[in-house]
Design a protein around this motif. Structure first.
Motif, PDB file in Angstrom:
ATOM      1  N   GLN A   4      -1.451   0.203  -9.104  1.00  0.00           N
ATOM      2  CA  GLN A   4      -2.031  -0.782  -8.202  1.00  0.00           C
ATOM      3  C   GLN A   4      -1.050  -1.930  -7.993  1.00  0.00           C
ATOM      4  O   GLN A   4      -0.419  -2.393  -8.942  1.00  0.00           O
ATOM      5  CB  GLN A   4      -3.347  -1.333  -8.751  1.00  0.00           C
TER       6      GLN A   4
ATOM      7  N   ARG B  66       1.976   6.539  -7.033  1.00  0.00           N
ATOM      8  CA  ARG B  66       0.900   7.398  -7.534  1.00  0.00           C
ATOM      9  C   ARG B  66       1.278   8.867  -7.424  1.00  0.00           C
ATOM     10  O   ARG B  66       1.024   9.654  -8.334  1.00  0.00           O
ATOM     11  CB  ARG B  66      -0.368   7.132  -6.752  1.00  0.00           C
TER      12      ARG B  66
ATOM     13  N   ARG C 104       0.844  -1.212   0.000  1.00  0.00           N
ATOM     14  CA  ARG C 104       0.000   0.000   0.000  1.00  0.00           C
ATOM     15  C   ARG C 104       0.875   1.258   0.000  1.00  0.00           C
ATOM     16  O   ARG C 104       0.543   2.243  -0.670  1.00  0.00           O
ATOM     17  CB  ARG C 104      -0.898   0.006   1.247  1.00  0.00           C
TER      18      ARG C 104
ATOM     19  N   GLU D  79       2.290   1.720  -3.478  1.00  0.00           N
ATOM     20  CA  GLU D  79       1.253   2.269  -4.342  1.00  0.00           C
ATOM     21  C   GLU D  79       1.127   3.777  -4.139  1.00  0.00           C
ATOM     22  O   GLU D  79       1.094   4.550  -5.108  1.00  0.00           O
ATOM     23  CB  GLU D  79      -0.095   1.624  -4.016  1.00  0.00           C
TER      24      GLU D  79
END
Length: 486
Positions: free
Chosen positions: A56, A48, A41, A44
């Motif tokens: 993802q 991003r 996570r 990610e």
């Protein structure tokens, strides 16, 4: 020891212990699935923010020793289209060997992958440029030369396996569109040395794969790559099952279509630098080759030009060895059946003749079979034993069976132990032709030597007309339909 110094030392020791505990806690936390999900996570989130696009990572797993696994990886380009997607990527890698400049990969597996590369007009920007720019350093005014004096990495690569992988490349600038669908690719490496350009493959297998290439523009002129050949390539065995290739070049009016039903090749030696290829066996089944062109396009303007490719390869060999390339190719045994071959000059009309015969602008052979032993090819001499040759052309001309010991060199072409059978003809024993040189045959007919032992031979008029239908009005071939033999 003064009290102040003692307190400083105790404080430093306490801080060091705290750092060790934190690092140990993080490492311990990352050993569990919950910790690795947390790391995914965070990765990610970071990507991003860095790339300003959708990223993802569904699942990340590792034991921090060998196994690294990624599932459900997805990356969009800046237009919201898929740039990269990975169903599953698994690597069995000795992580700690990296600290010793060693890359030890026991296996790598990629399933359900997709890569889509694009380059658009008029700006010539690729859809992955934003990744390069995002991780580029801020100061690009100076460049520090790379240190190439240190020892390079040592490689130990094992198995590579790809299944259900789609690769697309759409270049609007150069007019190139490529689509490759890999059903299954399995490779087992013997030796890899990137610094030494050495790639030796034990076995490779490719199944259920298609490659499509469309060229819509004349590609820019680029100088031929004739740098000294340094590649050391080896292959023990290669297998193909249901593999197809199509190539269409609109500006040069060329079309190629190939489908390999089944192929199995084993090799004893492949030495490109020393111009030597020794193959052991070749097995080919249920395969088609088709080539079409516009005859009026000059050969030098055709993108697919085998003669030019061979010249460039020879020049690279010469630059590497300091001497002229002299290729030697051997093949101990071939076993070929169920092959179709087609050729078309599509700008030429179908021929119309009094009797049906071969149209050399539109050829199609079916049911081709070839079984050979001890093929030897060199620049000045080729020898081979043909155990079986058979096939049929669309005009009706057919070879039922053929056997011969063949010699073809700079002064002679010879067929011994010949037995050629068609529905109308049988040629046996020996045929030979001697000449001073191949290039001078047409200008030196008086000195052309012919040798033949053609006892128990029959020659059908109909076969002559299959090969030369324009002779149908020439005596005695006018009797071809009623009198079949000489």
């Amino acid at each position: 020891m003064p009290l102040a110094i003692s307190r400083i030392l105790y404080a430093l020791l306490g801080l060091l212990l705290l750092i060790i505990l934190l690092v140990g806690g993080v490492v311990l936390f990352l050993q569990f699935p919950a910790g690795q999900d947390f790391a995914a996570r965070q990765a990610e989130k970071y990507l991003r923010g860095k790339l300003k696009t959708e990223v993802q990572i569904a699942k990340f797993r590792t034991d921090f020793k060998h196994a690294i696994s990624l599932d459900g990886v997805y990356l969009e380009d800046q237009k919201g289209d898929t740039l990269l997607s990975v169903g599953h990527l698994g690597v069995d890698l000795d992580i700690w060997a990296l600290t010793k400049s060693q890359i030890n990969v026991k296996s790598l597996e990629l399933n359900d992958g997709r890569v889509a590369i694009k380059r658009t007009e008029p700006d010539s920007i690729s859809n992955y440029d934003f990744i390069v720019n995002a991780f580029a350093t801020g100061d690009t005014t100076t460049t520090t030369p790379a240190d190439t004096t240190g020892a390079g990495f040592k490689y130990d690569i094992g198995d590579l396996r790809l299944t259900n992988v789609l690769l697309t490349y759409n270049d609007e600038v150069d007019g190139m569109n490529v689509r490759t669908k890999v059903g299954e690719l399995a490779v087992n490496m013997d030796e890899v040395d990137v610094d030494g350009s050495t790639y030796r493959i034990d076995q490779a297998a490719l199944r259920n794969t298609s490659i499509g290439i469309v060229q819509t523009k004349v590609p820019p002129d680029t100088p031929a790559d004739t740098a000294a050949l340094e590649l050391e390539f080896g292959l023990n065995r290669a297998r193909l099952n249901n593999v197809s290739l199509t190539y269409k070049n609109e500006p040069s009016a060329q079309f190629i279509s190939t489908r390999v039903g089944e192929a199995d090749i084993t090799a004893d030696r492949i030495d490109l630098v020393n111009s030597r290829v020794d193959l052991n066996t070749l097995r080919l089944r249920n395969t088609t080759f088709a080539y079409a062109q516009n005859e009026n396009v000059p050969v030098e303007q055709r993108v697919v030009n085998p003669a030019e490719a061979v010249r460039d390869l020879n020049k690279s060999v010469e630059n590497a060895t300091g001497q002229e390339a002299s290729w030697v190719v051997t093949l101990k045994q071939s076993d070929i059946e169920g092959v179709e071959v087609a050729f078309d000059n599509f700008n030429q009309p179908r021929q119309r003749t009094a009797v049906r015969g071969m149209d050399y602008n539109h050829l199609r052979f079916t049911g081709l079979a070839l079984n050979t032993q001890n093929l030897f090819y060199s620049e000045n001499r080729t020898t081979v034993r043909i155990n079986q040759l058979a096939g049929k052309e669309q005009s009706g001309f057919a070879v039922t069976s053929a056997q011969a010991d063949v010699v073809f060199d700079s002064v002679e072409t010879r067929l011994d132990n010949l037995d050629l059978v068609t529905p109308h003809t049988r040629i046996r024993r020996t045929l030979a032709m001697q000449y001073k040189s191949l290039d001078a045959i047409a200008d030196d007919i008086p000195n052309l030597g012919i040798e033949g032992d053609l006892r128990n031979t029959r020659l059908g008029f109909r076969d002559i007309l299959y090969l030369a239908p324009d002779l149908a009005s020439t005596a005695p071939l006018t009797q071809a339909l009623t009198n079949q033999y000489w």
